[in-house]
Design a protein around this motif. Structure first.
Motif, PDB file in Angstrom:
ATOM      1  N   THR A  84       0.876  -1.264   0.101  1.00 57.86           N
ATOM      2  CA  THR A  84      -0.152  -0.141   0.006  1.00 57.86           C
ATOM      3  C   THR A  84       0.845   1.414  -0.100  1.00 57.86           C
ATOM      4  O   THR A  84       1.836   1.365   0.638  1.00 57.86           O
ATOM      5  CB  THR A  84      -0.927  -0.119   1.344  1.00 57.86           C
ATOM      6  OG1 THR A  84      -0.110  -0.089   2.362  1.00 57.86           O
ATOM      7  CG2 THR A  84      -1.791  -1.069   1.327  1.00 57.86           C
ATOM      8  N   PRO A  85       0.494   2.241  -0.574  1.00 55.99           N
ATOM      9  CA  PRO A  85       1.349   3.504  -0.783  1.00 55.99           C
ATOM     10  C   PRO A  85       1.255   4.083   0.673  1.00 55.99           C
ATOM     11  O   PRO A  85       0.414   4.050   1.508  1.00 55.99           O
ATOM     12  CB  PRO A  85       0.305   4.206  -1.659  1.00 55.99           C
ATOM     13  CG  PRO A  85      -0.306   3.681  -2.323  1.00 55.99           C
ATOM     14  CD  PRO A  85      -0.791   2.261  -1.515  1.00 55.99           C
ATOM     15  N   PRO A  86       2.546   4.688   0.993  1.00 60.23           N
ATOM     16  CA  PRO A  86       2.824   5.254   2.386  1.00 60.23           C
ATOM     17  C   PRO A  86       1.812   6.508   2.554  1.00 60.23           C
ATOM     18  O   PRO A  86       1.362   6.935   1.259  1.00 60.23           O
ATOM     19  CB  PRO A  86       3.938   5.764   2.383  1.00 60.23           C
ATOM     20  CG  PRO A  86       4.422   6.022   1.016  1.00 60.23           C
ATOM     21  CD  PRO A  86       3.770   4.863   0.230  1.00 60.23           C
ATOM     22  N   ASN A  87       1.564   6.703   3.888  1.00 63.28           N
ATOM     23  CA  ASN A  87       0.689   8.021   4.055  1.00 63.28           C
ATOM     24  C   ASN A  87      -0.577   7.931   3.683  1.00 63.28           C
ATOM     25  O   ASN A  87      -1.335   9.103   3.667  1.00 63.28           O
ATOM     26  CB  ASN A  87       1.503   9.317   3.595  1.00 63.28           C
ATOM     27  CG  ASN A  87       2.557   9.359   3.982  1.00 63.28           C
ATOM     28  OD1 ASN A  87       3.234   9.001   4.938  1.00 63.28           O
ATOM     29  ND2 ASN A  87       3.863   9.925   3.048  1.00 63.28           N
ATOM     30  N   LEU A  88      -1.446   6.638   3.463  1.00 63.51           N
ATOM     31  CA  LEU A  88      -2.915   6.735   3.203  1.00 63.51           C
ATOM     32  C   LEU A  88      -3.495   6.734   4.716  1.00 63.51           C
ATOM     33  O   LEU A  88      -3.096   6.415   5.758  1.00 63.51           O
ATOM     34  CB  LEU A  88      -2.951   5.445   2.610  1.00 63.51           C
ATOM     35  CG  LEU A  88      -2.867   5.009   1.265  1.00 63.51           C
ATOM     36  CD1 LEU A  88      -3.215   3.730   1.000  1.00 63.51           C
ATOM     37  CD2 LEU A  88      -3.300   6.029   0.524  1.00 63.51           C
ATOM     38  N   THR A 133      -9.876   5.510   2.465  1.00 57.04           N
ATOM     39  CA  THR A 133      -8.870   5.133   1.624  1.00 57.04           C
ATOM     40  C   THR A 133      -7.872   4.008   2.351  1.00 57.04           C
ATOM     41  O   THR A 133      -7.558   2.957   1.471  1.00 57.04           O
ATOM     42  CB  THR A 133      -8.312   6.373   1.277  1.00 57.04           C
ATOM     43  OG1 THR A 133      -9.067   7.353   0.623  1.00 57.04           O
ATOM     44  CG2 THR A 133      -7.106   5.924   0.123  1.00 57.04           C
ATOM     45  N   PHE A 175      -7.478   0.034   0.643  1.00 58.04           N
ATOM     46  CA  PHE A 175      -6.280  -0.599   0.500  1.00 58.04           C
ATOM     47  C   PHE A 175      -5.869  -1.675   1.164  1.00 58.04           C
ATOM     48  O   PHE A 175      -5.527  -2.627   0.474  1.00 58.04           O
ATOM     49  CB  PHE A 175      -5.095   0.598   0.276  1.00 58.04           C
ATOM     50  CG  PHE A 175      -5.204   1.456  -0.953  1.00 58.04           C
ATOM     51  CD1 PHE A 175      -4.006   1.284  -2.026  1.00 58.04           C
ATOM     52  CD2 PHE A 175      -6.153   2.616  -1.275  1.00 58.04           C
ATOM     53  CE1 PHE A 175      -4.122   1.993  -3.007  1.00 58.04           C
ATOM     54  CE2 PHE A 175      -5.835   3.271  -2.348  1.00 58.04           C
ATOM     55  CZ  PHE A 175      -4.903   2.979  -3.260  1.00 58.04           C
ATOM     56  N   MET A 188      -0.838   5.691 -13.307  1.00 56.87           N
ATOM     57  CA  MET A 188      -1.555   4.958 -12.250  1.00 56.87           C
ATOM     58  C   MET A 188      -2.552   4.191 -13.022  1.00 56.87           C
ATOM     59  O   MET A 188      -3.238   4.751 -13.770  1.00 56.87           O
ATOM     60  CB  MET A 188      -2.074   6.109 -11.294  1.00 56.87           C
ATOM     61  CG  MET A 188      -1.081   6.982 -10.549  1.00 56.87           C
ATOM     62  SD  MET A 188      -1.915   8.196  -9.440  1.00 56.87           S
ATOM     63  CE  MET A 188      -2.070   7.137  -8.076  1.00 56.87           C
ATOM     64  N   VAL A 244      -3.723   3.318  -8.379  1.00 58.92           N
ATOM     65  CA  VAL A 244      -2.465   2.902  -7.851  1.00 58.92           C
ATOM     66  C   VAL A 244      -1.214   2.917  -8.565  1.00 58.92           C
ATOM     67  O   VAL A 244      -1.095   2.679  -9.904  1.00 58.92           O
ATOM     68  CB  VAL A 244      -2.487   1.146  -7.415  1.00 58.92           C
ATOM     69  CG1 VAL A 244      -1.370   0.798  -6.554  1.00 58.92           C
ATOM     70  CG2 VAL A 244      -3.781   0.927  -6.830  1.00 58.92           C
ATOM     71  N   GLU A 245      -0.011   3.223  -8.024  1.00 60.74           N
ATOM     72  CA  GLU A 245       1.235   3.411  -8.759  1.00 60.74           C
ATOM     73  C   GLU A 245       1.786   2.007  -9.106  1.00 60.74           C
ATOM     74  O   GLU A 245       1.534   1.246  -8.537  1.00 60.74           O
ATOM     75  CB  GLU A 245       2.315   4.078  -8.061  1.00 60.74           C
ATOM     76  CG  GLU A 245       2.096   5.656  -7.890  1.00 60.74           C
ATOM     77  CD  GLU A 245       1.382   5.975  -6.628  1.00 60.74           C
ATOM     78  OE1 GLU A 245       0.845   4.899  -6.002  1.00 60.74           O
ATOM     79  OE2 GLU A 245       1.350   7.130  -6.017  1.00 60.74           O
ATOM     80  N   GLU A 301       4.506   0.645  -8.830  1.00 62.05           N
ATOM     81  CA  GLU A 301       5.345  -0.150  -8.020  1.00 62.05           C
ATOM     82  C   GLU A 301       4.940  -0.864  -6.901  1.00 62.05           C
ATOM     83  O   GLU A 301       5.283  -1.745  -6.177  1.00 62.05           O
ATOM     84  CB  GLU A 301       6.533   0.827  -7.404  1.00 62.05           C
ATOM     85  CG  GLU A 301       5.915   1.993  -6.701  1.00 62.05           C
ATOM     86  CD  GLU A 301       5.609   3.153  -7.425  1.00 62.05           C
ATOM     87  OE1 GLU A 301       5.687   4.301  -6.987  1.00 62.05           O
ATOM     88  OE2 GLU A 301       5.591   3.195  -8.685  1.00 62.05           O
ATOM     89  N   PHE A 302       3.276  -0.794  -6.767  1.00 60.88           N
ATOM     90  CA  PHE A 302       2.516  -1.272  -5.499  1.00 60.88           C
ATOM     91  C   PHE A 302       1.977  -2.449  -6.239  1.00 60.88           C
ATOM     92  O   PHE A 302       1.115  -3.002  -5.398  1.00 60.88           O
ATOM     93  CB  PHE A 302       1.738  -0.578  -5.028  1.00 60.88           C
ATOM     94  CG  PHE A 302       2.468   1.120  -4.140  1.00 60.88           C
ATOM     95  CD1 PHE A 302       3.178   0.660  -3.100  1.00 60.88           C
ATOM     96  CD2 PHE A 302       2.439   2.147  -4.776  1.00 60.88           C
ATOM     97  CE1 PHE A 302       3.801   1.625  -2.686  1.00 60.88           C
ATOM     98  CE2 PHE A 302       2.938   3.227  -4.160  1.00 60.88           C
ATOM     99  CZ  PHE A 302       3.816   2.898  -3.134  1.00 60.88           C
TER     100      PHE A 302
END
Length: 79
Positions: A16-20, A28, A32, A49, A69-70, A72-73
């Motif tokens: 999962t992306p950081p800072n969600l 959100t 995720f 994305m 989502v980017e 890389e995830f």
């Protein structure tokens, strides 16, 4: 040769992306987290994305909830 993501590609959310964060009605981070490890087809690609329709995770039609989502995830799902 590195594969590139495209519409219809089957992918798995592997991180999962950081800072969600969860904010009031927009959950959100929770969404995720529920999607982590699950497989989805890419519906569209916007600004690099991947758009994934994930409504079924919440017991609704898939198109009712979309996450962006980017790459890389994500990982490709084969076979």
């Amino acid at each position: 040769m590195q594969r590139s993501f495209s519409v219809g590609t089957l992918v798995r959310l592997v991180a999962t992306p950081p800072n969600l964060v969860d904010a009031d009605e927009l959950r959100t981070a929770t969404l995720f987290s529920l999607c982590l490890g699950k497989t989805f087809p890419i519906r569209e690609i916007t600004d690099g994305m991947a758009a994934l329709d994930v409504g079924e995770i919440l017991g609704e039609p898939s198109y009712m909830h979309t996450i962006y989502v980017e790459p890389e995830f994500l990982e490709f799902v084969t076979g």
